[in-house]
Design an enzyme around this catalytic site. Structure first.
Site, PDB file in Angstrom:
ATOM      1  N   ARG A  27       0.818  -1.212   0.000  1.00  0.00           N
ATOM      2  CA  ARG A  27       0.000   0.000   0.000  1.00  0.00           C
ATOM      3  C   ARG A  27       0.854   1.267   0.000  1.00  0.00           C
ATOM      4  O   ARG A  27       0.345   2.343  -0.290  1.00  0.00           O
ATOM      5  CB  ARG A  27      -0.910   0.006   1.237  1.00  0.00           C
ATOM      6  CG  ARG A  27      -1.938  -1.087   1.217  1.00  0.00           C
ATOM      7  CD  ARG A  27      -2.583  -1.242   2.553  1.00  0.00           C
ATOM      8  NE  ARG A  27      -3.475  -0.159   2.877  1.00  0.00           N
ATOM      9  CZ  ARG A  27      -4.797  -0.169   2.665  1.00  0.00           C
ATOM     10  NH1 ARG A  27      -5.354  -1.217   2.118  1.00  0.00           N
ATOM     11  NH2 ARG A  27      -5.545   0.847   2.994  1.00  0.00           N
ATOM     12  N   TRP A  73       2.147   6.390   5.969  1.00  0.00           N
ATOM     13  CA  TRP A  73       2.518   7.192   4.789  1.00  0.00           C
ATOM     14  C   TRP A  73       2.291   8.635   5.221  1.00  0.00           C
ATOM     15  O   TRP A  73       1.153   9.052   5.417  1.00  0.00           O
ATOM     16  CB  TRP A  73       1.637   6.794   3.603  1.00  0.00           C
ATOM     17  CG  TRP A  73       2.069   7.335   2.287  1.00  0.00           C
ATOM     18  CD1 TRP A  73       2.971   6.781   1.425  1.00  0.00           C
ATOM     19  CD2 TRP A  73       1.595   8.526   1.654  1.00  0.00           C
ATOM     20  NE1 TRP A  73       3.091   7.561   0.299  1.00  0.00           N
ATOM     21  CE2 TRP A  73       2.260   8.637   0.413  1.00  0.00           C
ATOM     22  CE3 TRP A  73       0.679   9.521   2.008  1.00  0.00           C
ATOM     23  CZ2 TRP A  73       2.034   9.687  -0.470  1.00  0.00           C
ATOM     24  CZ3 TRP A  73       0.458  10.568   1.121  1.00  0.00           C
ATOM     25  CH2 TRP A  73       1.135  10.651  -0.102  1.00  0.00           C
ATOM     26  N   ASN A  99      -5.279   5.606  10.624  1.00  0.00           N
ATOM     27  CA  ASN A  99      -5.171   5.977   9.203  1.00  0.00           C
ATOM     28  C   ASN A  99      -6.172   7.075   8.955  1.00  0.00           C
ATOM     29  O   ASN A  99      -7.259   7.048   9.523  1.00  0.00           O
ATOM     30  CB  ASN A  99      -5.590   4.827   8.281  1.00  0.00           C
ATOM     31  CG  ASN A  99      -4.609   3.700   8.289  1.00  0.00           C
ATOM     32  OD1 ASN A  99      -3.549   3.814   8.872  1.00  0.00           O
ATOM     33  ND2 ASN A  99      -4.983   2.617   7.646  1.00  0.00           N
ATOM     34  N   GLU A 477      -1.403   5.180 -20.910  1.00  0.00           N
ATOM     35  CA  GLU A 477      -1.120   4.162 -19.898  1.00  0.00           C
ATOM     36  C   GLU A 477       0.352   3.720 -19.966  1.00  0.00           C
ATOM     37  O   GLU A 477       1.001   3.518 -18.938  1.00  0.00           O
ATOM     38  CB  GLU A 477      -2.077   2.966 -20.084  1.00  0.00           C
ATOM     39  CG  GLU A 477      -1.803   1.772 -19.190  1.00  0.00           C
ATOM     40  CD  GLU A 477      -1.835   2.075 -17.685  1.00  0.00           C
ATOM     41  OE1 GLU A 477      -2.228   3.167 -17.278  1.00  0.00           O
ATOM     42  OE2 GLU A 477      -1.418   1.196 -16.927  1.00  0.00           O
ATOM     43  N   LYS A 481       2.921   3.943 -16.862  1.00  0.00           N
ATOM     44  CA  LYS A 481       3.586   2.734 -16.353  1.00  0.00           C
ATOM     45  C   LYS A 481       5.097   2.936 -16.334  1.00  0.00           C
ATOM     46  O   LYS A 481       5.774   2.610 -15.366  1.00  0.00           O
ATOM     47  CB  LYS A 481       3.197   1.557 -17.249  1.00  0.00           C
ATOM     48  CG  LYS A 481       3.088   0.237 -16.602  1.00  0.00           C
ATOM     49  CD  LYS A 481       1.796  -0.047 -15.876  1.00  0.00           C
ATOM     50  CE  LYS A 481       1.275   1.008 -14.972  1.00  0.00           C
ATOM     51  NZ  LYS A 481      -0.048   0.837 -14.468  1.00  0.00           N
ATOM     52  N   GLU A 484       6.147   5.518 -13.538  1.00  0.00           N
ATOM     53  CA  GLU A 484       6.008   5.157 -12.129  1.00  0.00           C
ATOM     54  C   GLU A 484       6.976   4.075 -11.693  1.00  0.00           C
ATOM     55  O   GLU A 484       7.395   4.068 -10.546  1.00  0.00           O
ATOM     56  CB  GLU A 484       4.563   4.834 -11.748  1.00  0.00           C
ATOM     57  CG  GLU A 484       4.009   3.562 -12.295  1.00  0.00           C
ATOM     58  CD  GLU A 484       2.587   3.276 -11.792  1.00  0.00           C
ATOM     59  OE1 GLU A 484       2.246   3.654 -10.663  1.00  0.00           O
ATOM     60  OE2 GLU A 484       1.829   2.654 -12.550  1.00  0.00           O
ATOM     61  N   HIS A 500       2.001  20.176 -32.764  1.00  0.00           N
ATOM     62  CA  HIS A 500       1.478  21.398 -32.142  1.00  0.00           C
ATOM     63  C   HIS A 500       2.313  21.826 -30.939  1.00  0.00           C
ATOM     64  O   HIS A 500       1.856  22.613 -30.113  1.00  0.00           O
ATOM     65  CB  HIS A 500       0.010  21.196 -31.759  1.00  0.00           C
ATOM     66  CG  HIS A 500      -0.868  20.936 -32.953  1.00  0.00           C
ATOM     67  ND1 HIS A 500      -1.115  21.889 -33.908  1.00  0.00           N
ATOM     68  CD2 HIS A 500      -1.480  19.800 -33.385  1.00  0.00           C
ATOM     69  CE1 HIS A 500      -1.884  21.383 -34.862  1.00  0.00           C
ATOM     70  NE2 HIS A 500      -2.105  20.101 -34.577  1.00  0.00           N
ATOM     71  N   LYS A 596      -0.332   2.123  -3.012  1.00  0.00           N
ATOM     72  CA  LYS A 596      -1.268   1.319  -3.789  1.00  0.00           C
ATOM     73  C   LYS A 596      -2.688   1.806  -3.592  1.00  0.00           C
ATOM     74  O   LYS A 596      -3.487   1.849  -4.519  1.00  0.00           O
ATOM     75  CB  LYS A 596      -1.139  -0.147  -3.350  1.00  0.00           C
ATOM     76  CG  LYS A 596      -2.014  -1.110  -4.128  1.00  0.00           C
ATOM     77  CD  LYS A 596      -1.533  -1.254  -5.543  1.00  0.00           C
ATOM     78  CE  LYS A 596      -2.329  -2.251  -6.356  1.00  0.00           C
ATOM     79  NZ  LYS A 596      -2.028  -2.106  -7.791  1.00  0.00           N
TER      80      LYS A 596
HETATM   81  O1  M6R Z   1      -7.290   1.866  -6.819  1.00  0.00           O
HETATM   82  P1  M6R Z   1      -7.529   2.798  -7.959  1.00  0.00           P
HETATM   83  O2  M6R Z   1      -7.760   2.084  -9.237  1.00  0.00           O
HETATM   84  O3  M6R Z   1      -8.649   3.772  -7.686  1.00  0.00           O
HETATM   85  O4  M6R Z   1      -6.215   3.641  -8.097  1.00  0.00           O
HETATM   86  C1  M6R Z   1      -6.105   4.675  -9.022  1.00  0.00           C
HETATM   87  C2  M6R Z   1      -4.667   5.075  -9.219  1.00  0.00           C
HETATM   88  O5  M6R Z   1      -4.115   5.512  -8.009  1.00  0.00           O
HETATM   89  C3  M6R Z   1      -3.825   3.922  -9.765  1.00  0.00           C
HETATM   90  O6  M6R Z   1      -4.346   3.427 -10.956  1.00  0.00           O
HETATM   91  C4  M6R Z   1      -2.383   4.385  -9.997  1.00  0.00           C
HETATM   92  O7  M6R Z   1      -2.340   5.285 -11.058  1.00  0.00           O
HETATM   93  C5  M6R Z   1      -1.479   3.182 -10.235  1.00  0.00           C
HETATM   94  N1  M6R Z   1      -0.275   3.322  -9.475  1.00  0.00           N
HETATM   95  C6  M6R Z   1      -1.093   3.033 -11.657  1.00  0.00           C
HETATM   96  O8  M6R Z   1      -0.292   1.931 -11.863  1.00  0.00           O
END
Ligand code: M6R
Length: 601
Positions: A27, A73, A99, A477, A481, A484, A500, A596
């Site tokens: 997480r 966090w 939390n 996407e 990916k 990140e 542009h 996460k």
């Molecule tokens: O749990 P969720 O699908 O709502 O999360 C949304 C984003 O935080 C999540 O997709 C994030 O962009 C991922 N780290 C992408 O790999």
């Protein structure tokens, strides 16, 4: 983001809590701690950094059958040992993990705790100090907890220990996720079921503003006024094995590889034996009753939503908009007369999305959540729900949930078309099983994709992905990916947009990946590739066999229906990002600064 575990029973709580926290590592967190309560009193261990660091500092001589644990966090106060949870009241009687965010903590400090010296910079400490203040006034712990909670603005999931009651674990929840796990002769607390899946598969959902008095063989749920509520446990559909890496070096790789199996599971769940799609009729009705669908999501789920829009509009003919949750929340467009809101969230806990859900529910609009986590907040709070059946996704980078979302949108669109009497132009069940095979073929191309990552991404600081139509959404996407997990600056562009402005960034050797799977824009995207190549870009074309491919394309995807091409594109984009992350020696499953489950707005 932040995780909570708790245990009350007969076993040694220490190892159970540490294992639970390890399960929650995915997480995202920057410090961790546990508290153990035994006959000698309370023992608190907390450290900045990974759980591995915490494990070294926990005294192996301390045994207890009651304890709580936390991964933090940081929001209020920097990530250090002092701000790590658990936090204790002034006398040490109460120990608490939390939390969420207490928005009015400064006000509460001024109103009630002027004489208390706080030891941390956190909003959380105010909660534990308030509980002690009210207990000192003569309230029972349960009453002091409820009184404190009534004063809080914001979100909380809380587990609390009282040194004067060594048989009870107190729990509370509002907006932040928290579950009670039910065992034989023990009970547990967890932010999500994966944390304690080694202990039990039976969980009780908690609603907002609920308190639980947890004993080793009972749980009493009550609201903030103390009225009790009865709620039965449910059984989660996965087991400990599903949350383990097995022989894989990383969860991300395992989860990429699982995608064809997820497609097949979805075919079983949503495919009817007569070749049609079977969806809850109430959902199909809600979709067809809407004059416009609003898809609300963040990150990768937003990108899946963009593909979802295409499917809903082209297959079911329903006007659809896709919005980023955090933008929609504070900048709502003019809505149609009969909207349906679809929330997409792997975790089902994303605070930005939940904020929109709460707002549109207040406005009285119907809501549907598409999520991977049964019982999650967005799952519970929406009027309708569809599960992704992807199994636990542990790596922070979403992979199999992304492709599951696209597949679920295809079922949704075909079911809506069927119901309207519109015959889709293709047989979804057949085409999806071909797409699953195509994904499998690409999974077998790891050597090629690793080589592509080496050739294009080993010495660069930036990269571009270009595409048109559905391929443009794939590019967004792909860029997310890559960023990140490998920390390479990457952008996904509509091929036509380059000229542009962005083409100014292209110089000798700039990597440009072009997805070219859509016949109708094949010539256009290839022209865009020529434009960047002429300016020195190192181009890599990813095309589709028999539809768009040319002899010298670097990656040729197996032929699938064009509407499902994003499913097959997902595998190379994910694997290229994965191998680039390995090359850059990044922490693939837990990229820096990311969580996460993003449970704060
Ligand atoms: O749990 P969720 O699908 O709502 O999360 C949304 C984003 O935080 C999540 O997709 C994030 O962009 C991922 N780290 C992408 O790999």
């Amino acid at each position: 983001m932040c995780g909570i575990v708790g245990y009350i029973g007969n076993e040694d709580a220490r190892d159970i809590l540490l294992k639970g926290l390890t399960n929650l590592e995915y997480r995202g967190y920057d410090s961790a701690g546990i508290a153990l309560l035994n006959a000698d009193g309370i023992h608190v261990f907390k450290e900045k950094g990974r759980i591995a660091v915490l494990k070294k500092t926990v005294d192996p001589a301390v045994h207890a059958t009651l304890g709580i644990g936390h991964t933090r966090w940081a929001t209020h106060g920097e990530p250090n040992q002092r701000n790590a949870h658990p936090h204790q009241s002034a006398s040490g009687r109460f120990t608490l993990v939390h939390n969420g965010v207490i928005e009015n903590y400064n006000q509460l400090k001024a109103d009630y705790l002027a004489d208390v010296i706080l030891k941390s910079e956190t909003d959380t400490e105010v909660v534990v100090q308030l509980i002690e203040t009210f207990a000192n006034e003569g309230l029972s712990t349960e009453a002091a907890l409820r009184k404190t909670l009534q004063l809080l603005d914001g979100s909380y999931a809380i587990a609390l220990l009282d040194t004067e009651d060594k048989d009870t674990l107190y729990v509370a929840k509002n907006k932040s996720p928290l579950l009670i796990g039910i065992g034989n002769g023990f009970n547990v607390v967890a932010s999500d079921a994966t944390a304690m899946i080694q202990q039990t598969k039976r969980y009780v959902e908690l609603m907002d503003e609920e308190v639980v008095v947890l004993k080793k063989d009972s749980y009493t749920i009550m609201d903030l006024d103390g009225s009790t509520k009865i709620r039965q446990p449910y059984t989660v559909s996965f087991d400990a094995h599903d949350t383990e890496k097995g022989a894989y070096p990383h969860y991300m790789l395992k989860e990429i590889d699982e995608q064809p199996a997820v497609m097949r599971r979805l075919l079983q769940e949503y495919g009817g034996s007569d070749g049609t799609v079977t969806l809850d009729p109430a959902i199909t009705r809600a979709i067809n009753d809407a004059d416009r669908i609003y898809i609300i999501a963040c990150g990768t789920s937003y990108h899946a939503g963009l593909v979802g829009r295409h499917l809903l509009e082209t297959i079911a003919g329903i006007p659809t908009e896709v919005h980023i949750s955090s933008e929609f929340s504070y900048n709502m467009p003019l809505l149609s007369q009969k909207p349906l809101f679809i929330f997409i969230s792997q975790s089902g806990e994303t605070a930005d999305s939940r904020a929109v859900l709460v707002k549109v529910k207040k406005l009285g609009y119907p809501t549907l959540t598409m999520t991977n986590v049964e019982g999650s907040t967005l799952y519970r709070e929406a009027d309708y729900r569809m599960l992704l059946f992807a199994g636990p996704e542990i790596a922070v980078a979403s992979t199999k949930a992304y492709t599951a979302m696209i597949a679920v949108f295809s079922f949704m669109a075909v079911a809506a078309a069927q119901k309207k009497g519109v015959k889709p132009s293709f047989n979804l069940l057949h085409e999806l099983s071909i797409a699953a095979q195509g994904m499998e073929q690409m999974i077998d191309e790891k050597a090629l994709l690793k080589e592509v990552a080496r050739e294009y991404l080993s010495i660069t600081r930036n990269a571009f992905y270009i595409g048109r139509a559905l391929d443009y959404y794939v590019c967004m996407e792909a860029a997310l990916k890559l960023k990140e997990v490998s920390y390479i600056q990457a952008e996904g562009f509509a091929g036509g947009e380059l000229k542009h402005g962005t083409i100014a960034l292209i110089e000798d050797g700039t990597p440009v990946f072009a997805f070219a799977t859509q016949q109708k824009v094949n010539n256009n995207i290839r022209s865009n590739v020529e434009e960047v190549a002429a300016r020195g870009a190192h181009t890599c074309i990813i095309s589709m066999d028999g539809v768009t491919n040319h002899a010298d394309d670097r990656i040729v995807l197996p032929n699938v229906h064009p509407a499902l091409a994003p499913l097959v594109c997902a595998v190379p984009l994910q694997l290229i990002a994965y191998y680039a992350a390995l090359q850059n020696e990044c922490d693939v499953d837990k990229p820096r600064n990311l969580a996460k489950s993003v449970t704060v707005e």
